[in-house]
Design an enzyme around this catalytic site. Structure first.
Site, short mmCIF file in Angstrom:
data_model
loop_
_atom_site.label_atom_id
_atom_site.label_comp_id
_atom_site.label_asym_id
_atom_site.label_seq_id
_atom_site.Cartn_x
_atom_site.Cartn_y
_atom_site.Cartn_z
N LYS A 19 45.46 38.25 35.93
CA LYS A 19 46.84 39.04 36.04
C LYS A 19 48.04 38.14 36.18
CE LYS A 19 45.62 41.15 39.64
NZ LYS A 19 44.29 40.32 40.10
N ARG A 94 48.00 48.27 45.89
CA ARG A 94 46.40 47.96 46.04
C ARG A 94 45.66 49.08 46.54
NH1 ARG A 94 46.87 41.76 45.46
NH2 ARG A 94 44.73 40.79 45.97
N ARG A 132 39.96 27.81 40.07
CA ARG A 132 41.42 27.89 40.12
C ARG A 132 41.97 26.77 41.04
NH1 ARG A 132 43.90 33.75 41.27
NH2 ARG A 132 42.65 33.66 43.08
N ARG A 165 43.28 27.62 46.87
CA ARG A 165 43.85 28.61 47.94
C ARG A 165 42.81 28.59 48.86
NH1 ARG A 165 45.68 33.96 44.49
NH2 ARG A 165 44.63 34.77 46.40
N ARG A 176 37.16 39.89 49.29
CA ARG A 176 38.02 40.48 48.41
C ARG A 176 37.67 41.36 47.36
NH1 ARG A 176 40.79 35.01 46.56
NH2 ARG A 176 42.09 36.35 45.49
P1 ADP Z 1 44.61 36.71 39.23
O1 ADP Z 1 45.99 36.73 39.20
O2 ADP Z 1 44.08 38.15 38.60
O3 ADP Z 1 43.82 36.65 40.59
P2 ADP Z 1 44.78 34.16 37.65
O4 ADP Z 1 45.71 34.59 36.77
O5 ADP Z 1 45.09 33.34 39.03
O6 ADP Z 1 43.84 35.71 38.22
O7 ADP Z 1 43.54 33.41 37.15
C1 ADP Z 1 42.34 32.91 38.03
C2 ADP Z 1 41.72 32.03 37.46
O8 ADP Z 1 41.11 32.35 36.06
C3 ADP Z 1 42.65 30.74 37.09
O9 ADP Z 1 42.10 29.47 37.46
C4 ADP Z 1 43.32 30.87 35.69
O10 ADP Z 1 43.47 29.47 35.21
C5 ADP Z 1 41.98 31.38 35.03
N1 ADP Z 1 41.95 32.25 33.83
C6 ADP Z 1 43.01 33.21 33.88
N2 ADP Z 1 42.82 33.84 32.41
C7 ADP Z 1 41.59 33.10 31.82
C8 ADP Z 1 40.97 33.52 30.54
N3 ADP Z 1 41.41 34.44 29.80
N4 ADP Z 1 39.83 32.67 30.29
C9 ADP Z 1 39.53 31.65 31.20
N5 ADP Z 1 40.17 31.50 32.35
C10 ADP Z 1 41.27 32.11 32.82
P1 AMP Z 2 46.53 38.08 45.26
O1 AMP Z 2 47.01 36.58 45.29
O2 AMP Z 2 47.09 39.06 44.60
O3 AMP Z 2 44.92 37.43 45.40
O4 AMP Z 2 46.56 38.36 46.80
C1 AMP Z 2 46.25 37.46 48.13
C2 AMP Z 2 46.16 38.20 49.20
O5 AMP Z 2 47.37 38.52 49.63
C3 AMP Z 2 45.35 39.44 49.26
O6 AMP Z 2 43.85 39.05 49.49
C4 AMP Z 2 45.71 40.14 50.43
O7 AMP Z 2 45.51 39.80 51.90
C5 AMP Z 2 47.27 40.27 50.28
N1 AMP Z 2 47.92 40.87 49.32
C6 AMP Z 2 48.45 40.84 48.18
N2 AMP Z 2 49.05 41.92 47.58
C7 AMP Z 2 48.76 42.84 48.46
C8 AMP Z 2 48.86 44.10 48.39
N3 AMP Z 2 49.66 44.99 47.53
N4 AMP Z 2 48.57 44.97 49.86
C9 AMP Z 2 48.00 44.19 50.73
N5 AMP Z 2 47.87 43.01 50.74
C10 AMP Z 2 48.12 42.01 49.87
#
Ligand code: ADP
Ligand code: AMP
Length: 224
Positions: A19, A94, A132, A165, A176
């Site tokens: 995302k 969420r 990541r 992270r 999660r």
């Molecule tokens: P989210 O925001 O849904 O948690 P991220 O955008 O941070 O996901 O992506 C999670 C990991 O996967 C990152 O390390 C990113 O570089 C990688 N990634 C994102 N999209 C793709 C894809 N289409 N194919 C392979 N790896 C991807």
């Molecule tokens: P994310 O970066 O989206 O993976 O979020 C990291 C963490 O932030 C999550 O595991 C939650 O602890 C907190 N968080 C992010 N978005 C929300 C939300 N909309 N509501 C509650 N907690 C959130």
């Protein structure tokens, strides 16, 4: 006074489904800011604000930060000038209570425009999250294998240091994912019933996911 319709794109999908990666690509193409609640909490944590310290214990445990503070934070963010044309919401809502609160916030602007659902298998999510890496300085997202920086550990954009992270450790990722299926997945039905849900095969390479997203956005009147 009548208010104008704005564009609000809600990205739904498990953690690690891509995302944030797509939001950063689309914000440039569409001229809409990415509003990522996880990033907002991490920013607050880095700056040791009261909100950041409160959020930390929930984030470390892989649990949701309480609705009251999360909703207030989003309300404040969406009221800023750069959100005048709309926003790409990444990580919010969420749960059902947050979705209802968002509908109330956006009622004067025509509500949520479209909800792309990022579909990937859990094994892919785990693989993506474990590799990541994030820039400590500008927040750019990399993957050690799928989207590596030119120089290991260094951000291509700003030269900042890349880190993993805290909550991307395997035990927290499991929790999660559980929280996603229990609390967030019910929103799929919520947005489907409103005719806003669009399924995206998020297991494809990044540029193909972008193309799929642009196609569904166009269907809902959002053009590049
Ligand atoms: P989210 O925001 O849904 O948690 P991220 O955008 O941070 O996901 O992506 C999670 C990991 O996967 C990152 O390390 C990113 O570089 C990688 N990634 C994102 N999209 C793709 C894809 N289409 N194919 C392979 N790896 C991807
Ligand atoms: P994310 O970066 O989206 O993976 O979020 C990291 C963490 O932030 C999550 O595991 C939650 O602890 C907190 N968080 C992010 N978005 C929300 C939300 N909309 N509501 C509650 N907690 C959130």
């Amino acid at each position: 006074m009548a208010t104008k319709a704005r564009t609000f794109i809600v990205f739904l999908g498990p953690p690690g489904s891509g995302k944030g990666t797509q939001a950063k690509i689309l914000e440039k193409k569409l001229g809409l800011p990415q509003v990522a609640t996880g990033d907002l909490f991490r920013y607050n944590l880095k700056n040791k604000t009261e909100l950041g310290l409160l959020a930390k214990s929930y984030m470390d445990a892989g649990e949701l930060v309480p609705d009251e503070v999360t909703i207030r934070m989003v309300e404040d963010r969406l009221s800023r000038e750069d959100c005048a044309p709309g926003a790409i919401l990444d990580g919010f809502p969420r749960n059902l209570q947050q979705a209802v609160a968002l509908d109330q916030m956006l009622a004067p602007y025509g509500g949520v425009t479209v909800t792309p659902l990022f579909q990937v298998d859990d094994e892919v999510v785990v693989e993506r999250i474990s590799g990541r890496r994030i820039c400590r300085n500008c927040g750019a997202v990399y993957h050690v294998q799928f989207n590596p920086p030119k120089q290991p550990g260094v951000c291509d954009v700003c030269g900042g240091e890349l880190y993993q992270r805290e909550d991307d450790r395997p035990e927290t990722v499991k929790r999660r994912l559980y929280v996603y299926y229990k609390q967030t997945a019910p929103l799929i039905g919520y947005y489907f019933a409103k005719g806003l849900l669009e399924e995206i095969d998020a297991s494809q390479p990044v540029d193909q996911v972008t193309a799929a997203l642009l196609a569904v956005l166009a269907k809902h009147g959002v053009a590049v």
